[in-house]
Motif scaffolding. Structure first.
Motif, PDB file in Angstrom:
ATOM      1  N   UNK A  41       0.853  -1.180   0.000  1.00 52.55           N
ATOM      2  CA  UNK A  41       0.000   0.000   0.000  1.00 52.55           C
ATOM      3  C   UNK A  41       0.893   1.236   0.000  1.00 52.55           C
ATOM      4  N   UNK A  42       0.325   2.325  -0.492  1.00 58.89           N
ATOM      5  CA  UNK A  42       1.076   3.570  -0.580  1.00 58.89           C
ATOM      6  C   UNK A  42       0.293   4.703   0.055  1.00 58.89           C
ATOM      7  N   UNK A  43       1.027   5.601   0.697  1.00 60.09           N
ATOM      8  CA  UNK A  43       0.475   6.868   1.154  1.00 60.09           C
ATOM      9  C   UNK A  43       0.952   7.905   0.149  1.00 60.09           C
ATOM     10  N   UNK A  44      -0.001   8.518  -0.570  1.00 59.82           N
ATOM     11  CA  UNK A  44       0.323   9.415  -1.673  1.00 59.82           C
ATOM     12  C   UNK A  44      -0.137  10.839  -1.381  1.00 59.82           C
ATOM     13  N   UNK A  45       0.731  11.783  -1.650  1.00 57.84           N
ATOM     14  CA  UNK A  45       0.376  13.198  -1.616  1.00 57.84           C
ATOM     15  C   UNK A  45       0.574  13.691  -3.031  1.00 57.84           C
ATOM     16  N   UNK A  46      -0.535  13.817  -3.768  1.00 55.49           N
ATOM     17  CA  UNK A  46      -0.445  14.083  -5.204  1.00 55.49           C
ATOM     18  C   UNK A  46       0.221  12.889  -5.877  1.00 55.49           C
ATOM     19  N   UNK A  47       1.319  13.128  -6.568  1.00 55.01           N
ATOM     20  CA  UNK A  47       2.071  12.040  -7.212  1.00 55.01           C
ATOM     21  C   UNK A  47       3.258  11.558  -6.374  1.00 55.01           C
ATOM     22  N   UNK A  48       3.418  12.110  -5.189  1.00 54.00           N
ATOM     23  CA  UNK A  48       4.562  11.780  -4.336  1.00 54.00           C
ATOM     24  C   UNK A  48       4.208  10.658  -3.367  1.00 54.00           C
TER      25      UNK A  48
ATOM     26  N   UNK B 285      -3.414  13.068   2.408  1.00 48.92           N
ATOM     27  CA  UNK B 285      -2.507  11.999   1.975  1.00 48.92           C
ATOM     28  C   UNK B 285      -3.373  10.754   1.770  1.00 48.92           C
ATOM     29  N   UNK B 286      -3.542  10.360   0.497  1.00 48.66           N
ATOM     30  CA  UNK B 286      -4.404   9.219   0.174  1.00 48.66           C
ATOM     31  C   UNK B 286      -3.651   7.915   0.398  1.00 48.66           C
ATOM     32  N   UNK B 287      -4.307   6.960   1.019  1.00 48.95           N
ATOM     33  CA  UNK B 287      -3.735   5.623   1.155  1.00 48.95           C
ATOM     34  C   UNK B 287      -4.409   4.748   0.104  1.00 48.95           C
TER      35      UNK B 287
END
Length: 100
Positions: free
Chosen positions: A1-8, A96-98
């Protein structure tokens, strides 16, 4: 899984390494990009988890205040409630999308 802030990517780990507490995904400390976090002085103590450490998240030249948090030394009784040691695991606010 990823925590994303925009494309980061702010954090990334296999789902089985994360811990879900009260609807939030907590990432292991080693999976978090520390260069994107800055400790915040904002105080908070959860009645059952203990003293919280907030972090602001860097988004380019912008610092998003208190968008991440962890519990460096949770109350020992919290481990029983959660079922695992979640010391220093990091969770993120909705900016921050997970994602899977």
């Amino acid at each position: 899984m990823k925590a994303m802030l925009g494309d980061t990517v702010v954090a990334e780990a296999p789902k089985e390494d994360l811990i879900q507490i009260e609807g939030n995904w907590y990432f292991p400390p080693s999976s978090v990009n520390d260069s994107l976090l800055e400790k915040s002085p904002t105080p908070y103590t959860c009645p059952w988890k203990g003293e919280c450490q907030y972090f602001s998240v860097k988004n380019g030249d912008t610092l998003l205040q208190d968008r991440a948090w962890s519990y460096p030394t949770p109350y020992p009784t919290a481990f029983d409630r959660v079922g695992k040691d979640f010391s220093n695991y990091v969770a993120f606010w909705k900016d921050v999308r997970v994602v899977d």
